[in-house]
Design a protein around this motif. Structure first.
Motif, PDB file in Angstrom:
ATOM      1  N   ALA A 199      -2.683  -9.159  15.816  1.00 30.27           N
ATOM      2  CA  ALA A 199      -1.310  -8.688  15.990  1.00 30.27           C
ATOM      3  C   ALA A 199      -0.631  -9.403  17.153  1.00 30.27           C
ATOM      4  N   LYS A 200      -0.148 -10.613  16.893  1.00 27.68           N
ATOM      5  CA  LYS A 200       0.559 -11.322  17.949  1.00 27.68           C
ATOM      6  C   LYS A 200       2.002 -10.870  17.997  1.00 27.68           C
ATOM      7  N   SER A 201       2.659 -10.888  16.854  1.00 28.11           N
ATOM      8  CA  SER A 201       4.005 -10.335  16.815  1.00 28.11           C
ATOM      9  C   SER A 201       3.869  -8.820  16.676  1.00 28.11           C
ATOM     10  N   PRO A 202       4.862  -8.072  17.158  1.00 26.89           N
ATOM     11  CA  PRO A 202       4.736  -6.619  17.089  1.00 26.89           C
ATOM     12  C   PRO A 202       4.674  -6.089  15.661  1.00 26.89           C
ATOM     13  N   ILE A 203       5.284  -6.817  14.715  1.00 26.11           N
ATOM     14  CA  ILE A 203       5.239  -6.326  13.339  1.00 26.11           C
ATOM     15  C   ILE A 203       4.153  -7.055  12.569  1.00 26.11           C
ATOM     16  N   ASN A 204       3.124  -6.311  12.221  1.00 24.77           N
ATOM     17  CA  ASN A 204       2.033  -6.880  11.453  1.00 24.77           C
ATOM     18  C   ASN A 204       1.935  -6.057  10.178  1.00 24.77           C
ATOM     19  N   TRP A 205       2.303  -6.700   9.055  1.00 25.59           N
ATOM     20  CA  TRP A 205       2.442  -5.898   7.832  1.00 25.59           C
ATOM     21  C   TRP A 205       1.118  -5.372   7.320  1.00 25.59           C
ATOM     22  N   VAL A 206       0.011  -5.944   7.816  1.00 22.03           N
ATOM     23  CA  VAL A 206      -1.282  -5.431   7.361  1.00 22.03           C
ATOM     24  C   VAL A 206      -1.433  -3.960   7.769  1.00 22.03           C
ATOM     25  N   ASP A 207      -0.885  -3.621   8.942  1.00 21.30           N
ATOM     26  CA  ASP A 207      -0.952  -2.230   9.389  1.00 21.30           C
ATOM     27  C   ASP A 207      -0.334  -1.298   8.357  1.00 21.30           C
ATOM     28  N   PHE A 208       0.717  -1.818   7.706  1.00 25.62           N
ATOM     29  CA  PHE A 208       1.414  -1.001   6.720  1.00 25.62           C
ATOM     30  C   PHE A 208       0.679  -0.989   5.388  1.00 25.62           C
ATOM     31  N   THR A 209       0.346  -2.207   4.896  1.00 24.36           N
ATOM     32  CA  THR A 209      -0.163  -2.292   3.526  1.00 24.36           C
ATOM     33  C   THR A 209      -1.580  -1.763   3.368  1.00 24.36           C
ATOM     34  N   LYS A 210      -2.370  -1.761   4.427  1.00 23.09           N
ATOM     35  CA  LYS A 210      -3.761  -1.356   4.248  1.00 23.09           C
ATOM     36  C   LYS A 210      -3.881   0.101   3.789  1.00 23.09           C
ATOM     37  N   GLY A 211      -2.910   0.927   4.216  1.00 20.14           N
ATOM     38  CA  GLY A 211      -2.982   2.339   3.843  1.00 20.14           C
ATOM     39  C   GLY A 211      -2.633   2.592   2.388  1.00 20.14           C
ATOM     40  N   LEU A 212      -1.911   1.651   1.769  1.00 19.41           N
ATOM     41  CA  LEU A 212      -1.428   1.901   0.412  1.00 19.41           C
ATOM     42  C   LEU A 212      -2.577   1.955  -0.591  1.00 19.41           C
ATOM     43  N   ILE A 213      -3.398   0.923  -0.595  1.00 20.33           N
ATOM     44  CA  ILE A 213      -4.468   0.896  -1.592  1.00 20.33           C
ATOM     45  C   ILE A 213      -5.839   0.685  -0.947  1.00 20.33           C
ATOM     46  N   LYS A 214      -5.944  -0.372  -0.154  1.00 23.36           N
ATOM     47  CA  LYS A 214      -7.267  -0.774   0.319  1.00 23.36           C
ATOM     48  C   LYS A 214      -7.947   0.316   1.151  1.00 23.36           C
ATOM     49  N   GLU A 215      -7.194   0.940   2.032  1.00 24.14           N
ATOM     50  CA  GLU A 215      -7.774   2.018   2.832  1.00 24.14           C
ATOM     51  C   GLU A 215      -7.077   3.330   2.527  1.00 24.14           C
ATOM     52  N   ASN A 216      -6.703   3.506   1.262  1.00 27.51           N
ATOM     53  CA  ASN A 216      -5.995   4.731   0.880  1.00 27.51           C
ATOM     54  C   ASN A 216      -6.714   5.967   1.447  1.00 27.51           C
ATOM     55  N   PRO A 217      -5.998   6.777   2.242  1.00 22.43           N
ATOM     56  CA  PRO A 217      -6.697   7.853   2.952  1.00 22.43           C
ATOM     57  C   PRO A 217      -7.363   8.861   2.031  1.00 22.43           C
ATOM     58  N   THR A 218      -6.781   9.117   0.857  1.00 15.94           N
ATOM     59  CA  THR A 218      -7.343  10.146  -0.004  1.00 15.94           C
ATOM     60  C   THR A 218      -8.430   9.592  -0.914  1.00 15.94           C
ATOM     61  N   LEU A 219      -8.091   8.512  -1.645  1.00 13.70           N
ATOM     62  CA  LEU A 219      -8.990   8.073  -2.708  1.00 13.70           C
ATOM     63  C   LEU A 219     -10.116   7.193  -2.194  1.00 13.70           C
ATOM     64  N   ILE A 236       3.761   3.099  14.011  1.00 12.17           N
ATOM     65  CA  ILE A 236       4.739   3.562  13.027  1.00 12.17           C
ATOM     66  C   ILE A 236       4.378   3.010  11.648  1.00 12.17           C
ATOM     67  N   LEU A 237       4.081   1.708  11.607  1.00 12.39           N
ATOM     68  CA  LEU A 237       3.732   1.082  10.324  1.00 12.39           C
ATOM     69  C   LEU A 237       2.492   1.724   9.731  1.00 12.39           C
ATOM     70  N   ASP A 238       1.507   1.971  10.582  1.00  4.21           N
ATOM     71  CA  ASP A 238       0.268   2.590  10.122  1.00  4.21           C
ATOM     72  C   ASP A 238       0.555   3.972   9.530  1.00  4.21           C
ATOM     73  N   GLY A 239       1.373   4.749  10.256  1.00  6.67           N
ATOM     74  CA  GLY A 239       1.708   6.089   9.778  1.00  6.67           C
ATOM     75  C   GLY A 239       2.418   6.035   8.439  1.00  6.67           C
ATOM     76  N   LEU A 240       3.393   5.104   8.317  1.00  9.19           N
ATOM     77  CA  LEU A 240       4.140   4.978   7.066  1.00  9.19           C
ATOM     78  C   LEU A 240       3.213   4.594   5.919  1.00  9.19           C
ATOM     79  N   GLY A 241       2.377   3.589   6.159  1.00  7.44           N
ATOM     80  CA  GLY A 241       1.485   3.113   5.103  1.00  7.44           C
ATOM     81  C   GLY A 241       0.537   4.199   4.636  1.00  7.44           C
ATOM     82  N   MET A 242      -0.120   4.846   5.597  1.00  9.65           N
ATOM     83  CA  MET A 242      -1.074   5.902   5.259  1.00  9.65           C
ATOM     84  C   MET A 242      -0.362   7.047   4.539  1.00  9.65           C
TER      85      MET A 242
END
Lengths: 197, 235
Positions: B14-34, B143-149
């Motif tokens: 995370a060099k730039s403050p916005i790292n989209w991996v923080d957001f996208t990982k929660g959608l499918i790859k690390e989906n909190p429920t499934l 914030i991104l992590d929270g949104l993604g998850m």
């Protein structure tokens, strides 16, 4: 007396916290592998449910309601439960080391068990009296323990079964839970039958 | 951010403050429920209707993003020893706030969610993200992590709610479906069954071995939980 018995019974088998209200699923799935740990967890939950009802109910009626702060119930209850679990832990460690040895490891888990927060909030939401609340909490705890014990039996059988690869582990555990839940559905209408409500 | 925490793995890139991996990982790859198998109580309890699933998911997302913001801002202030009670009180505050909004603007949803709305407080997804992510990362990634998850959770609830509503009530999002409803699917037993099948399907599609244990790595209680499961011997 009859009414209290009805509350107790219905909390144990009909409105079972785990199998019909889905509260406390985490420990239900996580700690039901062994019979001994299921008993330990169950007793700890009964203990904390009753004790925290003893504290939260007077707190709500005596402090929050007169000050018109009823909406703070959620926030204050969770704090009371967290505090209370810590106190119980310290108290047991000093006075009853044998009991602490048996329950100690389960106590910290209970803070985030939603069945405990659930029972204290339900008592308030359903306008139960103090004595009714205690019976509801006792029944809820016993119901949790019964479900946990039954399920630990089912799981020990499941361990030795030949299950398709995809279903091994959590999926088969959930499906087994569904079948245990079906068996509890058979109790519906029991209270009306016995007590004629 | 000047206060870079020296923590391993995921946030190194995370060099730039916005790292989209923080957001996208929660959608499918690390989906909190499934995949993470967290937050089972609401997943099972309120998914009798697809609409309720979305409502619960969005309410949880809101609480998760807000608590992640506050906790990531306060991470240097909260003493480590009492962090869990602090987190829980912050989360409970936002839950109460969300309850007011729903009661005022969406009373039907408020009634449908009932007690489970208040029980968002002890949803282990939120506490888990606070412990694992927000208390170690700066504001924007949190914030991104929270949104993604949150969105991943909402998606899972929506799928689960859709299956149960179509099979169990013969309707979907207000549409009638011409079939005989199998009521068992909207009863508690159906909830366990559908979730078990969905997790099995996800494992099959992802082509990996199904988890033997629950995904407790994110839960602050994981350590004591494992100790219990192993027979409850106290040190």
């Amino acid at each position: 007396m009859k009414e209290l018995l009805a509350i107790l019974l219905s909390a144990i088998i009909i409105d079972n916290f785990v199998l019909s209200k889905f509260m406390g699923i985490c420990p239900f799935l996580g700690v039901s592998k062994k019979f001994e740990s299921a008993i330990g967890m169950g007793i700890a939950v009964i203990f904390v449910m009753v004790c925290s009802t003893l504290v939260t109910y007077p707190f709500y009626m005596g402090i929050l309601l007169p000050l018109k702060l009823g909406y703070l119930s959620n926030m204050s209850f969770i704090l009371i439960i967290a505090l209370f679990v810590q106190l119980i832990e310290i108290f047991l460690k000093k006075t009853m080391p044998a009991l602490y040895k048996a329950l100690g490891v389960y106590l910290p888990l209970i803070t985030t068990n939603c069945a405990v927060l659930g029972v204290t909030l339900l008592n308030i939401n359903n306008n139960l009296t103090f004595v009714q609340s205690i019976f509801n909490a006792l029944g809820g705890g016993i119901g949790f323990t019964v479900a946990l014990l039954l399920f630990s039996g089912v799981r020990s059988r499941l361990e030795t079964c030949d299950i398709p690869e995809t279903f091994k582990g959590v999926p088969s555990t959930l499906i087994a839970a569904s079948i245990v839940s079906v068996s509890f559905m058979g109790f519906s209408g029991l209270i009306e039958g016995i007590f004629g409500k | 951010m000047s206060t870079q925490n020296n923590l391993p793995a995921e946030e190194k890139s995370a060099k730039s403050p916005i790292n989209w991996v923080d957001f996208t990982k929660g959608l499918i790859k690390e989906n909190p429920t499934l995949v993470g198998l967290l937050g089972m109580c609401p997943t099972l309890a309120i998914t009798t209707m697809a609409q309720n699933g979305i409502g619960m998911g969005l309410a949880t997302t809101f609480v998760l993003v807000c608590s992640n913001i506050v906790i990531s801002l306060l991470k240097n202030v909260i003493p480590k020893a009492v962090r869990l009670p602090c987190f829980i009180v912050i989360i409970a505050g936002f839950v109460t706030f969300t309850g007011f909004i729903l009661k005022g603007y969406f009373p039907a949803l408020y009634d449908a969610l009932g007690l489970y709305l208040e029980l968002i407080t002890v949803n282990c997804i939120i506490l888990g993200r606070a412990e694992v992510f927000a208390s170690k990362n700066s504001l924007v990634p949190s914030i991104l992590d929270g949104l993604g998850m949150g969105i991943g959770f909402t998606g899972a609830l929506f799928v689960m709610g859709s299956i149960r509503e179509i099979l169990g009530a013969g309707s979907w999002m207000g549409l009638q479906i011409p079939m005989t409803p199998l009521t068992i699917f909207i009863m508690p037993a159906g909830g366990f069954f559908v979730l078990g099948c969905i997790i099995a399907a996800v494992n099959k599609i992802a082509g990996k071995k199904p988890p033997k244990e629950l995904g407790c790595h994110g839960c602050p209680n994981a350590e004591s939980c494992t100790a219990c499961a192993k027979g409850g011997e106290n040190k």
